[in-house]
Design an enzyme around this catalytic site. Structure first.
Site, PDB file in Angstrom:
ATOM      1  N   LYS A 158       0.837  -1.207   0.000  1.00 19.41           N
ATOM      2  CA  LYS A 158       0.000   0.000   0.000  1.00 19.41           C
ATOM      3  C   LYS A 158       0.862   1.243   0.000  1.00 19.41           C
ATOM      4  O   LYS A 158       1.803   1.345   0.795  1.00 19.41           O
ATOM      5  CB  LYS A 158      -0.798   0.057   1.306  1.00 19.41           C
ATOM      6  N   GLY A 164      -8.496   6.779  -2.272  1.00 19.43           N
ATOM      7  CA  GLY A 164      -9.373   6.518  -3.413  1.00 19.43           C
ATOM      8  C   GLY A 164      -9.116   5.166  -4.065  1.00 19.43           C
ATOM      9  O   GLY A 164      -9.393   4.979  -5.241  1.00 19.43           O
ATOM     10  N   GLY A 165      -8.575   4.217  -3.293  1.00 20.02           N
ATOM     11  CA  GLY A 165      -8.341   2.881  -3.838  1.00 20.02           C
ATOM     12  C   GLY A 165      -7.105   2.777  -4.721  1.00 20.02           C
ATOM     13  O   GLY A 165      -6.824   1.711  -5.265  1.00 20.02           O
ATOM     14  N   HIS A 208     -15.116  -4.613   4.669  1.00 22.80           N
ATOM     15  CA  HIS A 208     -14.788  -3.239   5.054  1.00 22.80           C
ATOM     16  C   HIS A 208     -15.916  -2.734   5.951  1.00 22.80           C
ATOM     17  O   HIS A 208     -17.043  -2.576   5.520  1.00 22.80           O
ATOM     18  CB  HIS A 208     -14.669  -2.374   3.790  1.00 22.80           C
ATOM     19  N   GLU A 275     -11.823   3.459   9.530  1.00 26.88           N
ATOM     20  CA  GLU A 275     -12.069   2.294   8.669  1.00 26.88           C
ATOM     21  C   GLU A 275     -11.332   1.066   9.200  1.00 26.88           C
ATOM     22  O   GLU A 275     -10.135   1.133   9.482  1.00 26.88           O
ATOM     23  CB  GLU A 275     -11.609   2.594   7.238  1.00 26.88           C
ATOM     24  N   ARG A 297     -12.927  13.613   7.538  1.00 30.40           N
ATOM     25  CA  ARG A 297     -13.880  14.451   6.794  1.00 30.40           C
ATOM     26  C   ARG A 297     -15.242  13.768   6.821  1.00 30.40           C
ATOM     27  O   ARG A 297     -15.377  12.665   7.344  1.00 30.40           O
ATOM     28  CB  ARG A 297     -13.420  14.568   5.341  1.00 30.40           C
TER      29      ARG A 297
END
Ligand code: ADP
Ligand code: ADP
Ligand code: MG
Length: 655
Positions: A158, A164-165, A208, A275, A297
């Site tokens: 990662k 945004g993936g 998720h 998340e 946000r």
């Protein structure tokens, strides 16, 4: 107190924020780029300020211009929405330096969560479970490969600056590690200007699940339960829900507790989302979820939380930003029923989900809360996210809410661009999803089934033919036979295939579509956008819309939740083509002009490159159809152009 808020965003989220501000008696200032001069959010706001040209870098990301607009319009606060500058700590600093309120967390909190590696280290210290893996400073390839071996395959590489993936690579085997690392780094460098990565254990059958949190300036932090966002494609959310299916109370307590600890660790103020990735290979467990990242946000999918709590998250954001205490304590926040959100996009699922553009000739939504930033007649341009709307449905139970979403999607009719509506509808009807058996691999496993495009039935073809001929079967003054020809050869384009069928008008609201098995329709009636009628004992009601795109007439038919668009070939098309290769050079698709190679008055030879148009992420050179002289140029680099529009005209040939 906030009396006037500037919304540093566009589209549905800008409209969403304006609605709540209006209700609270706070006046609103919109900003817009040139492409959005007539956008819905501009109309809805009390005042609107032009901020720059269409590209986001020159408009919605232009910090100086936005601060200037806030000062000039007398705003005392700025709401960033999501995306754009919402997680940019330099923006928060600039807002505060200008003496304005930022509706969101402190710059320090955003910085603490900005890089995934540092955020994980911080969370680990705060006692929040993090995904096992390596998130240190050593970026040496061999060292990282060694870490991957220790973690055990499969692993996920990662980008620490990712979002945004983007910037993620799943690696199944050690021998693939180096190549994946290199390609992940290249993508991360391009997208985020930072090629540092972390390595994570790839959680099996991952789900998720994220927790909505809220903090205030008085040290209070609460959670608003969880959302399940496991339906994803390319790591991007497609349908979200609250609560998570199969969530047991003890798992919820562990997860919401961890989320509140995460927020407390950074003195979080405002709306945020923590998340987690959960092991979905069996029932959810209190020790089976791990922190992935925190989004500092408002989240795209916040409406599902609003639906199950009855709260307005934007109102909470504005109150907290104004220094008020959180409106409710934890024990007063209750979860009721179940809610889903589906993200309707202008994109083509059958074609790799390629983003689409176009003018929304018809826009009709089924029964749902609709969060949108567009109206009929608005264009989806190539400049921004091609989202059309979010459909949100609530019900007492998960089944009831999902049933409502299915109906809402079946009754949604968008003409003028390709959308993912049928894909969403197929997903909402998916058996595994209906049973609550969700994981992030569900969409990919069943992609063929979910993106299949069915052939139009004969009823659909007959209705399209009636609309193409522009007949009104119910017109009492005429009656069928008086239209002249009682039988028509109809030509319709469906995708790349030409449909040619004979339609016979029987009179009194009845037609026959000829074919191997002729189809008889009767009791036909029509109003502006609906056709009703019977086929044998079956009675139907269909949405039928006729519209034009770049010089072509089209018909779209929505019947039983299936939508088919047909182009009506122009009998003169041959002649028009001849004209195009004669004097006019047209854009092959809607896109952006990248280069103009010529000037008016210049002589060119057949085959010379005259311009380059970028569409669908590819560059298309436009060449001279013949020798000649440039008469006019109808565009400039950076400008949007519609498919079929004339970009360059040649002087007519003599004689
Ligand atoms: P979430 O985690 O909230 O679901 P996503 O990553 O799906 O967030 O959505 C945030 C993304 O939405 C941004 O990365 C950006 O690409 C896109 N975006 C930003 N601003 C807008 C906007 N005004 N309208 C639609 N999409 C936007
Ligand atoms: P982004 O900033 O792009 O949203 P995230 O770290 O939130 O990145 O990850 C995006 C998605 O990738 C998650 O929603 C999940 O589907 C998948 N994912 C992330 N980490 C893991 C993991 N360790 N194992 C399995 N899937 C993962
Ligand atoms: Mg994420």
């Amino acid at each position: 107190m906030i009396t006037r808020v500037l919304i540093a965003n566009r589209g549905e989220i800008a409209c969403r924020i304006i609605r709540t501000a209006n209700r609270m008696g706070i006046s609103t200032v919109a900003i817009h780029s040139d492409a959005d001069a007539h956008a819905l959010h501009v109309d809805m706001a009390d005042e609107a300020v032009r901020i720059g040209p269409a590209p986001a870098a020159d408009s919605y990301l232009n910090i100086d211009a936005i601060i200037e607009a806030a000062k000039a319009s007398g705003a005392d606060a700025i709401h960033p929405g999501y995306g754009f500058l919402s997680e940019n700590p330099a923006f928060v600093d600039a807002v505060e330096a200008a003496g304005l309120i930022f509706v969101g967390p402190s710059a320090a909190a955003i910085r603490a969560m900005g890089l995934k590696d540092a955020a994980k280290a911080l969370m680990d210290k705060a006692g929040v479970p993090v995904v096992p893996g390596y998130h240190g400073d050593n970026q040496e390839a061999d060292f990282l490969a060694g870490e991957a071996d220790q973690i055990g395959y499969p692993v996920l590489i990662k980008a620490r600056a990712g979002g945004g993936g983007k910037g993620m690579r799943k690696v199944e085997r050690a021998e693939d590690f180096q190549a994946a690392l290199e390609s992940c780094r290249r993508e991360a460098q391009n997208a985020f200007g930072d090629d540092a990565v972390l390595i994570e254990k790839y959680v099996s059958a991952p789900r998720h699940i994220e927790v909505q949190v809220f903090g205030d300036a008085h040290g209070n932090v609460v959670h608003l339960f969880e959302r399940d966002c496991s339906l994803q494609r390319r790591h991007q959310k497609v349908i979200e829900e609250a609560p998570a299916p199969g969530m047991a109370e003890e798992v919820r307590a562990a997860m919401t507790g961890a989320a509140v600890r995460a927020a407390e660790a950074i003195d979080y103020q405002g709306a945020g989302t923590v998340e987690f990735i959960a092991d979905g290979s069996g029932p959810l467990r209190p020790d089976g979820f791990w922190f992935m990242e925190m989004n500092t946000r408002l989240q795209v999918e916040h409406p599902v939380t609003e639906a199950v709590t009855g709260l307005d998250l934007v109102e909470w954001q504005l109150r907290v930003a104004a220094g008020e205490k959180l409106p409710l304590s934890q024990d007063k926040i209750v979860l009721e029923g179940h809610a889903f959100e589906a993200r309707l996009y202008a994109e083509d699922p059958a074609n790799g989900f390629l983003p689409q553009t176009g003018t929304l000739a018809h826009l009709e939504f089924g029964n749902a809360r609709i969060d949108t930033g567009v109206r009929t007649g608005d264009a989806i341009t190539p400049f921004y996210d091609p989202m059309i709307a979010k459909l949100i449905n609530h019900g007492e139970t998960r089944d009831e809410a999902l049933g409502r979403l299915r109906t809402a999607l079946a009754d949604t009719h968008v003409a003028g661009t390709v959308t993912n509506r049928a894909f969403l509808a197929a997903l909402a009807a998916h058996e595994g999803f209906a049973a609550g058996a969700v994981d992030t691999g569900l969409i990919d496993r069943d992609l063929d089934m979910l993106t299949a495009s069915p052939e139009p039935s004969d009823i659909v073809i007959a209705l399209a033919a009636i609309a193409a001929l522009d007949l009104d079967p119910a017109d009492p003054r005429l009656g069928w036979r008086l239209w002249g020809e009682a039988s028509h050869q109809v030509r319709l384009m469906h995708g790349d295939s030409l449909i040619e069928r004979r339609l016979v008008l029987n009179g009194s609201g009845s037609v026959t579509l000829e074919g191997e098995t002729p189809l008889l329709l009767d009791n036909l009636s029509r109003d502006a956008t609906t056709f009703g009628g019977n086929s044998g004992s079956l009675s139907f009601k269909a949405g039928v819309v006729r519209y034009r795109t770049a010089g072509t007439a089209n018909v779209s038919v929505l019947l039983d939740g299936a939508l088919h668009a047909f182009a009506i070939p122009d009998p003169l098309a041959g002649a028009a083509d001849a004209g195009a290769s004669g004097d006019a050079v047209t854009a092959p698709m809607t896109g952006i002009v990248r280069l103009i190679d010529v000037k008016a008055g210049q002589s060119v030879s057949a085959g010379d490159r005259l311009a380059v148009v970028e569409a669908m992420k590819m560059e298309h050179p436009l060449t001279a159809p013949r020798d000649g002289v440039i008469a006019a140029i109808h565009g400039e680099p950076g400008a949007a152009i519609e498919g079929g529009a004339v970009l360059i005209a040649l002087e007519p040939e003599e004689g």
